[in-house]
Motif scaffolding. Sequence first.
Motif, PDB file in Angstrom:
ATOM      1  N   ALA B 235      15.131   7.217   4.267  1.00  9.18           N
ATOM      2  CA  ALA B 235      13.705   6.847   4.193  1.00  9.18           C
ATOM      3  C   ALA B 235      13.167   7.003   2.776  1.00  9.18           C
ATOM      4  N   ALA B 236      13.595   8.050   2.092  1.00  8.43           N
ATOM      5  CA  ALA B 236      13.125   8.270   0.719  1.00  8.43           C
ATOM      6  C   ALA B 236      13.589   7.125  -0.181  1.00  8.43           C
ATOM      7  N   ALA B 237      14.872   6.783  -0.058  1.00 12.01           N
ATOM      8  CA  ALA B 237      15.425   5.698  -0.890  1.00 12.01           C
ATOM      9  C   ALA B 237      14.693   4.387  -0.600  1.00 12.01           C
ATOM     10  N   SER B 238      14.505   4.109   0.685  1.00 18.18           N
ATOM     11  CA  SER B 238      13.842   2.863   1.073  1.00 18.18           C
ATOM     12  C   SER B 238      12.406   2.830   0.555  1.00 18.18           C
ATOM     13  N   HIS B 239      11.689   3.918   0.758  1.00 14.36           N
ATOM     14  CA  HIS B 239      10.294   3.996   0.318  1.00 14.36           C
ATOM     15  C   HIS B 239      10.181   3.803  -1.197  1.00 14.36           C
ATOM     16  N   LEU B 240      11.150   4.350  -1.915  1.00 10.55           N
ATOM     17  CA  LEU B 240      11.098   4.281  -3.382  1.00 10.55           C
ATOM     18  C   LEU B 240      11.656   2.967  -3.928  1.00 10.55           C
ATOM     19  N   PRO B 314      13.103  -6.453  -0.205  1.00 14.23           N
ATOM     20  CA  PRO B 314      13.163  -5.007  -0.403  1.00 14.23           C
ATOM     21  C   PRO B 314      12.806  -4.305   0.908  1.00 14.23           C
ATOM     22  N   ALA B 315      13.341  -3.126   1.099  1.00 10.52           N
ATOM     23  CA  ALA B 315      13.109  -2.436   2.378  1.00 10.52           C
ATOM     24  C   ALA B 315      11.713  -1.804   2.380  1.00 10.52           C
ATOM     25  N   GLY B 316      11.637  -0.524   2.057  1.00 10.24           N
ATOM     26  CA  GLY B 316      10.316   0.122   2.014  1.00 10.24           C
ATOM     27  C   GLY B 316      10.068   1.053   3.188  1.00 10.24           C
ATOM     28  N   TYR B 317      10.747   0.783   4.309  1.00 14.06           N
ATOM     29  CA  TYR B 317      10.484   1.565   5.529  1.00 14.06           C
ATOM     30  C   TYR B 317      11.805   2.021   6.149  1.00 14.06           C
ATOM     31  N   TYR B 318      11.678   2.768   7.246  1.00  9.96           N
ATOM     32  CA  TYR B 318      12.851   3.396   7.849  1.00  9.96           C
ATOM     33  C   TYR B 318      12.879   3.097   9.341  1.00  9.96           C
ATOM     34  N   VAL B 326      14.504  -0.733   6.227  1.00  7.63           N
ATOM     35  CA  VAL B 326      14.039  -2.012   6.784  1.00  7.63           C
ATOM     36  C   VAL B 326      12.728  -2.405   6.103  1.00  7.63           C
ATOM     37  N   SER B 327      12.465  -3.714   6.079  1.00  6.93           N
ATOM     38  CA  SER B 327      11.218  -4.191   5.466  1.00  6.93           C
ATOM     39  C   SER B 327      10.095  -4.209   6.503  1.00  6.93           C
ATOM     40  N   LEU B 328       8.891  -4.308   6.005  1.00  4.21           N
ATOM     41  CA  LEU B 328       7.721  -4.363   6.889  1.00  4.21           C
ATOM     42  C   LEU B 328       7.798  -5.591   7.794  1.00  4.21           C
TER      43      LEU B 328
END
Lengths: 242, 361
Positions: B235-240, B314-318, B326-328
């Motif tokens: 989640a951290a990697a995705s968010h960042l 880009p992902a951004g979420y978990y 996963v993306s929004l």
Amino acid sequence: MSKTILPTKLWAAYEDFLYSFQTAVEQTSGQVFSPDRPIASCFTRSGNATVEFKRCLYLKGLRSRRLSGSKRLDLVIMAMEELERGTGEHDKEVWTLRKSTVQLNYIVVADGVGRLAQALHFDFDQAGQRDHPFFHVQLTDELIAAAECLVGHVDFDIQPPSERSECYVTTRIPTCDMTLASVLYCLAADHFGGAIFNQFAQEVLSIEDRLPPLRFDALKKSVDTSPLHFKSVHWFAHMQST
Amino acid sequence: MATEIKVVLFEDAERTKSELVSALKKYLPSGGTVVAFDSEKIAESEGDRKLMYEERLRLILSRPPFDPVTLLVADRDLSMSVHFRGMSVSAVIEAAKRLAIPICSYARQPGSEDYKWRAGWEEGHILLSESDDDDLARQAVLAARGFAEIGSRLPELVDDELRKSPSKALAALLGKPEYVDKIALYSVGDQNRLSEVPIKGRVEQDWVKRIGCFLGYWLWDSILRYPGLLVNEVAAASHLNIATDDFRVPEVQSVFKDALYSGPFADASKPRWWRGVVDDLVSREGFNDGLEFVRRKVKNAIRPSQCWVDATKPAGYYCIISDKPVSLDNSKGGLSWLPRGADLTRISTPVFEEYGPWIGS
């Protein structure tokens, strides 16, 4: 495009305020629908030091004493605000509100048909807009376009106004500093009132301080100069320097 | 940590019991003990033996050599227990609840990935689904240490103001009073936990013990589990906006070391970060996202995150079920059972479509 990462305290203030508002609506048996996206994702970078916030809300079954039992009052809200990062005392990061436009569509629903009963928007631009009162509300007959919050939740066909009114499209009324938070606060007073409004007002008291303050230097200077007189000139003070 | 840890193990298969006791001892800190519940060696009066299992267990656990217990660890199937024929973990859970002792249950049958996320939703205790004894013991001791830490720190923290609000008590416990509102949002959508909230007055005598147990479950099962306030590695990697593998590189993680979570249940092998601190680190220097930040601080070759459903985004979420970024656009959030504060937690669209009827709306 990847999402914009912002200081938590900035978006969390919006999140907390909107959550408190939603709780208040739900206490009146109304419903609040918003797009399936977290509040933090509603902020996008719009410049080197600016971000734009955009969020729509659909309030279904708003309490209204004037409406007969066979009708329902719904409200669509579209908020767009621009925030700017600056530096305050001791080089501390400070975010301020540069622009705010909050559009409202009141819709009366009966027999599967929704009639636009009132449309308006509150407007503010830090730079001031020529011939516009600094803070103002404008009555219109414009439907909010492409409101994501409506998808999957609307149970009526919208009936646009049959006649366009020139009066509607030209009336701008000066207001105090209306932002999304102020608009929601006033809606809570208008439609919930009493104990629910008091509880909401109490809850958001501490959140208000966390929301970015507005910048209205020319207006403030004008009011400071003659604080005992609310003159129309105050509302156009931003134009004195143009 | 001054508190000595005592773990009580309920296991009806002798061989497994012996293996698990050894594994638990391996992970317990010095001074920690494991006591296996051996129903054959317990002295009970004839009258006590006629009571319901949960009441018998309550009486037994209130006495030496068990009392005071830090954590109960129980097999879900205890049907072969001598003098407790047909017993299930429910009786142990109920006894634990009456005594305000935290409890973990486990099922040693290897579960599928599907089982793992579904089983994790049980409330009122912690469910460990590791099939390996060593992992199971490590997790159980991690839980015991966390509850012990909460139990030892809570009495000095809880004043009249904090007693009014579990969110405030937890924020104080975690040393993050500034996140109290975000923590409070984790109680929204989590109706199962409402019945567990200790009511001051009714249970005054052991209120601190009960609130400690409640906060521990809440932290383990909700706040640490659903990314929003805290973020796990994926989640951290995705968010960042950083590829998960690149985020695992020590040089990259060191950039975020100030955000590392070190409170109760912190697990060095499964680190978590304070999302707010991570955000502040990135935004304070004016970077748009974490990728820009680490490319500047570490190296330019770090790759962006990719949505597992559509790698062009880009992902951004978990995704809480697939454990993937996963993306929004390719996910669904706002489900009624997701804590409101867990704004980075979503369900990937393909997973939602597969499990939709079971997941709810």
